[in-house]
Scaffold this motif. Structure first.
Motif, PDB file in Angstrom:
ATOM      1  N   SER A  60      48.948  52.946  51.129  1.00 53.92           N
ATOM      2  CA  SER A  60      50.356  52.891  51.555  1.00 53.92           C
ATOM      3  C   SER A  60      50.535  52.185  52.899  1.00 53.92           C
ATOM      4  N   GLU A  61      49.548  52.270  53.771  1.00 53.11           N
ATOM      5  CA  GLU A  61      49.690  51.694  55.108  1.00 53.11           C
ATOM      6  C   GLU A  61      49.183  50.260  55.204  1.00 53.11           C
ATOM      7  N   SER A  62      48.363  49.817  54.241  1.00 52.72           N
ATOM      8  CA  SER A  62      47.796  48.469  54.360  1.00 52.72           C
ATOM      9  C   SER A  62      47.806  47.676  53.056  1.00 52.72           C
ATOM     10  N   SER A  63      48.196  48.291  51.963  1.00 49.24           N
ATOM     11  CA  SER A  63      48.156  47.654  50.637  1.00 49.24           C
ATOM     12  C   SER A  63      46.740  47.272  50.220  1.00 49.24           C
ATOM     13  N   LEU A  64      45.747  47.939  50.797  1.00 50.87           N
ATOM     14  CA  LEU A  64      44.359  47.744  50.387  1.00 50.87           C
ATOM     15  C   LEU A  64      43.888  48.999  49.664  1.00 50.87           C
ATOM     16  N   LEU A  98      42.072  37.251  49.359  1.00 49.66           N
ATOM     17  CA  LEU A  98      41.283  38.017  50.326  1.00 49.66           C
ATOM     18  C   LEU A  98      39.850  37.503  50.437  1.00 49.66           C
ATOM     19  N   ILE A  99      39.339  36.970  49.352  1.00 50.35           N
ATOM     20  CA  ILE A  99      37.977  36.406  49.329  1.00 50.35           C
ATOM     21  C   ILE A  99      38.023  35.132  48.508  1.00 50.35           C
ATOM     22  N   ARG A 100      36.936  34.366  48.595  1.00 48.12           N
ATOM     23  CA  ARG A 100      36.764  33.245  47.676  1.00 48.12           C
ATOM     24  C   ARG A 100      35.307  33.263  47.232  1.00 48.12           C
ATOM     25  N   ARG A 101      35.085  32.755  46.046  1.00 48.52           N
ATOM     26  CA  ARG A 101      33.727  32.677  45.508  1.00 48.52           C
ATOM     27  C   ARG A 101      33.314  31.223  45.418  1.00 48.52           C
ATOM     28  N   ALA A 102      32.048  30.993  45.718  1.00 43.74           N
ATOM     29  CA  ALA A 102      31.509  29.627  45.686  1.00 43.74           C
ATOM     30  C   ALA A 102      30.093  29.670  45.133  1.00 43.74           C
ATOM     31  N   THR A 103      29.687  28.578  44.541  1.00 45.21           N
ATOM     32  CA  THR A 103      28.311  28.457  44.056  1.00 45.21           C
ATOM     33  C   THR A 103      27.381  28.407  45.259  1.00 45.21           C
ATOM     34  N   ARG A 130      31.259  45.382  37.512  1.00 46.75           N
ATOM     35  CA  ARG A 130      32.412  45.999  38.187  1.00 46.75           C
ATOM     36  C   ARG A 130      32.824  45.142  39.378  1.00 46.75           C
ATOM     37  N   LEU A 131      31.822  44.715  40.167  1.00 51.63           N
ATOM     38  CA  LEU A 131      32.118  43.889  41.335  1.00 51.63           C
ATOM     39  C   LEU A 131      32.780  42.585  40.918  1.00 51.63           C
ATOM     40  N   SER A 132      32.274  41.956  39.879  1.00 52.60           N
ATOM     41  CA  SER A 132      32.833  40.675  39.444  1.00 52.60           C
ATOM     42  C   SER A 132      34.312  40.811  39.088  1.00 52.60           C
ATOM     43  N   HIS A 133      34.666  41.848  38.360  1.00 52.23           N
ATOM     44  CA  HIS A 133      36.073  42.067  37.994  1.00 52.23           C
ATOM     45  C   HIS A 133      36.925  42.313  39.236  1.00 52.23           C
ATOM     46  N   HIS A 134      36.403  43.121  40.147  1.00 51.73           N
ATOM     47  CA  HIS A 134      37.178  43.427  41.354  1.00 51.73           C
ATOM     48  C   HIS A 134      37.327  42.189  42.234  1.00 51.73           C
ATOM     49  N   LEU A 135      36.267  41.403  42.347  1.00 54.37           N
ATOM     50  CA  LEU A 135      36.349  40.175  43.143  1.00 54.37           C
ATOM     51  C   LEU A 135      37.380  39.217  42.567  1.00 54.37           C
ATOM     52  N   GLY A 136      37.497  39.181  41.251  1.00 56.57           N
ATOM     53  CA  GLY A 136      38.517  38.328  40.629  1.00 56.57           C
ATOM     54  C   GLY A 136      39.916  38.716  41.082  1.00 56.57           C
ATOM     55  N   ARG A 137      40.175  40.023  41.153  1.00 54.87           N
ATOM     56  CA  ARG A 137      41.489  40.492  41.612  1.00 54.87           C
ATOM     57  C   ARG A 137      41.691  40.180  43.094  1.00 54.87           C
ATOM     58  N   MET A 138      40.647  40.353  43.888  1.00 56.16           N
ATOM     59  CA  MET A 138      40.749  40.062  45.316  1.00 56.16           C
ATOM     60  C   MET A 138      40.925  38.567  45.569  1.00 56.16           C
ATOM     61  N   GLU A 139      40.266  37.750  44.765  1.00 53.35           N
ATOM     62  CA  GLU A 139      40.369  36.298  44.920  1.00 53.35           C
ATOM     63  C   GLU A 139      41.797  35.835  44.614  1.00 53.35           C
ATOM     64  N   LYS A 140      42.418  36.416  43.597  1.00 51.19           N
ATOM     65  CA  LYS A 140      43.805  36.064  43.257  1.00 51.19           C
ATOM     66  C   LYS A 140      44.761  36.400  44.400  1.00 51.19           C
ATOM     67  N   ARG A 141      44.434  37.419  45.184  1.00 52.23           N
ATOM     68  CA  ARG A 141      45.263  37.814  46.321  1.00 52.23           C
ATOM     69  C   ARG A 141      44.890  37.054  47.595  1.00 52.23           C
TER      70      ARG A 141
END
Length: 161
Positions: free
Chosen positions: A38-42, A89-94, A76-87
């Motif tokens: 509620s305080e940070s949307s994280l 917050l992170i990016r993935r690179a080779t 689990r991490l891969s799915h969560h990173l996909g959601r974070m990348e869309k927002r």
């Protein structure tokens, strides 16, 4: 026959203590997670990923190392990173040195959101956990946690330290 040191089953009092511990830890976690959201949307999951990346060299970790660090299955991490990348917050690179590896990089937005979320989160930790305990009781919690971590083969220090 000598009395066994440990009974096969916990006593009624031991079970009461166990249930109280589990229920209290769950309530504390739920309250902290609710306030963080509620305080940070994280989410607490976002926070764990951002914390690990924020502490890493160059704010970057291989996906496999990140999964191991936070104790998640790689899927689990891969799915969560996909959601974070869309927002953003992170990016993935080779990986530069391994075409099959993936590096997870903390973005400027991710770092800013983490900083913004950390202040109210740490206030909530202080209010809901630290301030509820005297320094002596806090030291007892530390000793109990260390004993449990050793029994569970997690090592003496929690992840993230």
């Amino acid at each position: 026959m000598a009395q066994e040191k440990h009974r096969a089953m916990p006593t009624r009092e031991e079970l009461r203590i166990w249930r109280d511990y589990i229920e209290t830890a769950e309530a504390l976690r739920n309250r902290l997670e609710g306030r963080l959201q509620s305080e940070s949307s994280l989410s607490s999951a976002d926070y764990r990923v951002l914390l690990a990346l924020g502490e890493a060299d160059r704010k970057t970790l291989r996906s496999s190392a990140l999964a191991a660090l936070i104790g998640w299955e790689r899927s689990r991490l891969s799915h969560h990173l996909g959601r974070m990348e869309k927002r953003g917050l992170i990016r993935r690179a080779t990986c530069a040195d391994d075409a099959h590896g993936v590096e997870v990089v903390l973005t400027d937005l991710g770092a800013e959101r983490f900083r913004h979320g950390s202040v109210p989160h740490l206030r909530a930790v202080r209010e809901l956990f630290v301030d509820a305990l005297s320094p002596e009781r806090l030291a007892q919690v530390d000793a109990i946690t260390t004993a449990l971590r050793r029994r569970l083969d997690l090592g003496p220090e929690p992840s993230g330290r």
